[in-house]
Design a protein around this motif. Structure first.
Motif, mmCIF file in Angstrom:
data_model
loop_
_atom_site.group_PDB
_atom_site.id
_atom_site.type_symbol
_atom_site.label_atom_id
_atom_site.label_comp_id
_atom_site.label_asym_id
_atom_site.label_seq_id
_atom_site.Cartn_x
_atom_site.Cartn_y
_atom_site.Cartn_z
ATOM 1 N N LEU A 4 9.311 43.845 46.543
ATOM 2 C CA LEU A 4 9.636 42.429 46.721
ATOM 3 C C LEU A 4 9.275 41.955 48.118
ATOM 4 C CD1 LEU A 4 13.132 42.390 44.961
ATOM 5 C CD2 LEU A 4 11.024 41.350 44.101
ATOM 6 N N LEU A 5 9.473 42.819 49.106
ATOM 7 C CA LEU A 5 9.106 42.468 50.479
ATOM 8 C C LEU A 5 7.600 42.299 50.612
ATOM 9 C CD1 LEU A 5 9.992 42.050 53.423
ATOM 10 C CD2 LEU A 5 9.796 44.525 53.745
ATOM 11 N N LEU A 6 6.832 43.176 49.990
ATOM 12 C CA LEU A 6 5.377 43.045 50.027
ATOM 13 C C LEU A 6 4.924 41.711 49.442
ATOM 14 C CD1 LEU A 6 4.175 46.617 48.942
ATOM 15 C CD2 LEU A 6 3.766 45.531 51.158
ATOM 16 N N ASN A 7 5.620 41.259 48.431
ATOM 17 C CA ASN A 7 5.244 40.002 47.781
ATOM 18 C C ASN A 7 5.571 38.781 48.631
ATOM 19 O OD1 ASN A 7 4.182 38.682 45.407
ATOM 20 N ND2 ASN A 7 6.260 37.997 44.963
ATOM 21 N N ARG A 8 6.501 38.936 49.580
ATOM 22 C CA ARG A 8 6.922 37.797 50.407
ATOM 23 C C ARG A 8 6.245 37.766 51.770
ATOM 24 N NH1 ARG A 8 11.808 35.528 48.767
ATOM 25 N NH2 ARG A 8 11.355 34.008 50.424
ATOM 26 N N LEU A 9 5.703 38.891 52.218
ATOM 27 C CA LEU A 9 5.111 38.953 53.547
ATOM 28 C C LEU A 9 3.775 38.228 53.603
ATOM 29 C CD1 LEU A 9 5.810 42.667 54.582
ATOM 30 C CD2 LEU A 9 6.946 40.615 55.447
ATOM 31 N N GLY A 10 3.386 37.903 54.832
ATOM 32 C CA GLY A 10 2.068 37.327 55.049
ATOM 33 C C GLY A 10 0.978 38.380 54.951
ATOM 34 N N LYS A 11 -0.249 37.949 55.084
ATOM 35 C CA LYS A 11 -1.396 38.820 54.860
ATOM 36 C C LYS A 11 -1.391 40.025 55.784
ATOM 37 C CE LYS A 11 -6.455 38.854 55.080
ATOM 38 N NZ LYS A 11 -7.680 38.032 55.331
ATOM 39 N N TRP A 12 -1.242 39.803 57.100
ATOM 40 C CA TRP A 12 -1.388 40.897 58.055
ATOM 41 C C TRP A 12 -0.185 41.829 58.034
ATOM 42 C CZ3 TRP A 12 -6.045 41.787 59.452
ATOM 43 C CH2 TRP A 12 -6.959 40.738 59.560
ATOM 44 N N MET A 13 1.006 41.282 57.890
ATOM 45 C CA MET A 13 2.185 42.141 57.800
ATOM 46 C C MET A 13 2.165 42.952 56.504
ATOM 47 S SD MET A 13 3.952 42.066 60.490
ATOM 48 C CE MET A 13 5.370 42.930 59.836
ATOM 49 N N ARG A 14 1.670 42.337 55.415
ATOM 50 C CA ARG A 14 1.547 43.085 54.159
ATOM 51 C C ARG A 14 0.537 44.213 54.311
ATOM 52 N NH1 ARG A 14 -0.510 39.363 50.889
ATOM 53 N NH2 ARG A 14 1.546 38.469 50.427
ATOM 54 N N LEU A 15 -0.553 43.950 55.017
ATOM 55 C CA LEU A 15 -1.564 44.983 55.242
ATOM 56 C C LEU A 15 -0.990 46.131 56.067
ATOM 57 C CD1 LEU A 15 -4.511 45.891 54.928
ATOM 58 C CD2 LEU A 15 -5.028 44.618 57.020
ATOM 59 N N PHE A 16 -0.217 45.805 57.095
ATOM 60 C CA PHE A 16 0.373 46.841 57.953
ATOM 61 C C PHE A 16 1.373 47.691 57.168
ATOM 62 C CE2 PHE A 16 3.936 48.104 60.688
ATOM 63 C CZ PHE A 16 3.274 48.951 61.568
ATOM 64 N N LEU A 17 2.234 47.027 56.386
ATOM 65 C CA LEU A 17 3.225 47.768 55.597
ATOM 66 C C LEU A 17 2.546 48.604 54.518
ATOM 67 C CD1 LEU A 17 6.146 48.421 54.919
ATOM 68 C CD2 LEU A 17 6.250 46.321 53.565
ATOM 69 N N SER A 18 1.503 48.068 53.888
ATOM 70 C CA SER A 18 0.786 48.817 52.854
ATOM 71 C C SER A 18 0.130 50.064 53.447
ATOM 72 C CB SER A 18 -0.273 47.929 52.197
ATOM 73 O OG SER A 18 0.322 46.823 51.554
ATOM 74 N N ALA A 19 -0.453 49.927 54.631
ATOM 75 C CA ALA A 19 -1.076 51.087 55.279
ATOM 76 C C ALA A 19 -0.032 52.151 55.605
ATOM 77 C CB ALA A 19 -1.799 50.642 56.548
ATOM 78 N N SER A 20 1.147 51.725 56.057
ATOM 79 C CA SER A 20 2.215 52.684 56.364
ATOM 80 C C SER A 20 2.678 53.404 55.097
ATOM 81 C CB SER A 20 3.391 51.961 57.006
ATOM 82 O OG SER A 20 2.995 51.285 58.180
ATOM 83 N N LEU A 21 2.790 52.657 54.004
ATOM 84 C CA LEU A 21 3.206 53.272 52.742
ATOM 85 C C LEU A 21 2.162 54.262 52.237
ATOM 86 C CD1 LEU A 21 4.671 50.129 50.945
ATOM 87 C CD2 LEU A 21 5.964 52.051 51.863
#
Length: 321
Positions: free
Chosen positions: A117-134
């Motif tokens: 749900l957080l990934l769906n709400r984040l902006g582009k760059w923050m989503r990219l950073f979180l996705s890379a960490s995951l």
């Protein structure tokens, strides 16, 4: 006078001049998918079917160090199974494995859903950073991540004890996390949840992208809050995702071996053994190969019963559609 229709002979490619394929090409078209799957099926039968068959055969034998050295085959029927089914240690380990699985799966599904749900709400760059960490957490080999967690929770030089001491918990400076059953399980559960959340989160995010925005807008116009939107829009739309993912996580956690064994080899005093570790220690470490094989087969039967229940739910849902 009725005109007679002449059927032209088939051409070299196997198709008559009227454009209809002959029986040969039709048969080849039908069996082509099975021919393409045949190599994978044969490889699976060889790599998985033969070891499974060998395990089942050994489970009906009295195979210990003496029989192994002397190349003896001593069949004892269902003795290994009856011994385990009447053994309190087996049932204690089974109950421990079930509780261990339930705790892990609940934490994984809740944590993965929240991160998705957080990934769906984040902006582009923050989503990219979180996705890379995951992805980094998900891609780390299990043995490597287990080693890292062992270092983090080390009694003398672990970062966790040092950090807790700096935060004011001075009694944790030299705390041995692996001397107690529950603290050892805490570290193992933390490791498994950390490594499993990315799978649920990415699948959750992918599922959220398939829900039309009109459903969210209609729910908000009706005055629904975040919890109401999740229960009335997201969960019904992604119910197959939750069902399939929960089922997969139950299987993966229930058969988890590397994290439990590499962390503390089922210790202290074999109090953190799950069924896969119990089968390995009884079969390989204690040289009771027949007993270990029987425990492994019983574990497979438990997972098979779970799979049957899952397929029953799937078929029931298909009938309701």
């Amino acid at each position: 006078m009725a005109a007679t229709e002449q059927i032209a002979p088939p051409t070299a490619g196997g198709t008559p001049t009227n454009g209809r394929p002959t029986a040969g090409p039709r048969l080849l078209t039908r069996i082509a998918p099975y021919l393409l799957l045949l190599p994978a099926v044969l490889a699976t039968l060889f790599l998985l079917g033969y070891p499974l068959l060998k395990t089942v055969l050994v489970s009906f034998q009295n195979l210990n160090s003496r029989q192994l050295v002397q190349h003896l085959t001593e069949w004892n029927g269902f003795e290994n199974y009856t011994d385990q089914l009447s053994n309190g240690e087996f049932w204690h380990t089974t109950g421990r494995s079930v509780a261990f699985t339930v705790v892990n799966v609940v934490l994984i599904m809740v944590g993965g859903t929240l991160v998705g749900l957080l990934l769906n709400r984040l902006g582009k760059w923050m989503r990219l950073f979180l996705s890379a960490s995951l992805i980094l957490a998900w891609a780390m080999p299990i043995v490597a991540s287990t080693t890292v967690y062992t270092w983090l929770f080390d009694q003398k030089y672990g970062v966790v004890n040092w950090l807790l001491d700096k935060l004011g918990f001075h009694g944790m400076l030299d705390y041995n996390w692996f001397s107690d059953q529950y603290s050892t399980f805490f570290v193992i559960i933390l490791l498994i949840v950390w490594g499993s959340i990315p799978f649920v989160a990415f699948n959750m995010y992918a599922g959220l992208t398939t829900i039309p925005t009109e459903l969210y807008e209609a729910a908000r116009m009706d005055g629904a809050g975040s919890l109401k939107i999740f229960s009335s829009v997201i969960f019904p739309s992604l119910k197959p995702f939750f069902l399939a993912t929960t089922f997969l996580e139950v299987i993966w956690v229930f058969k988890a071996f590397t994290q439990v064994f590499a962390m503390n080899m089922g210790g202290p005093q074999r109090l953190t053994e799950t069924l896969p570790v119990y089968a390995f220690i009884e079969g390989v470490s204690n040289n009771h190969y027949g007993t270990g094989s029987a425990i492994a087969v019983l574990t497979i039967l438990m997972l098979g019963a779970l799979m049957a229940y899952y397929f029953r739910i799937i078929l029931k849902q298909e009938d309701e559609l």
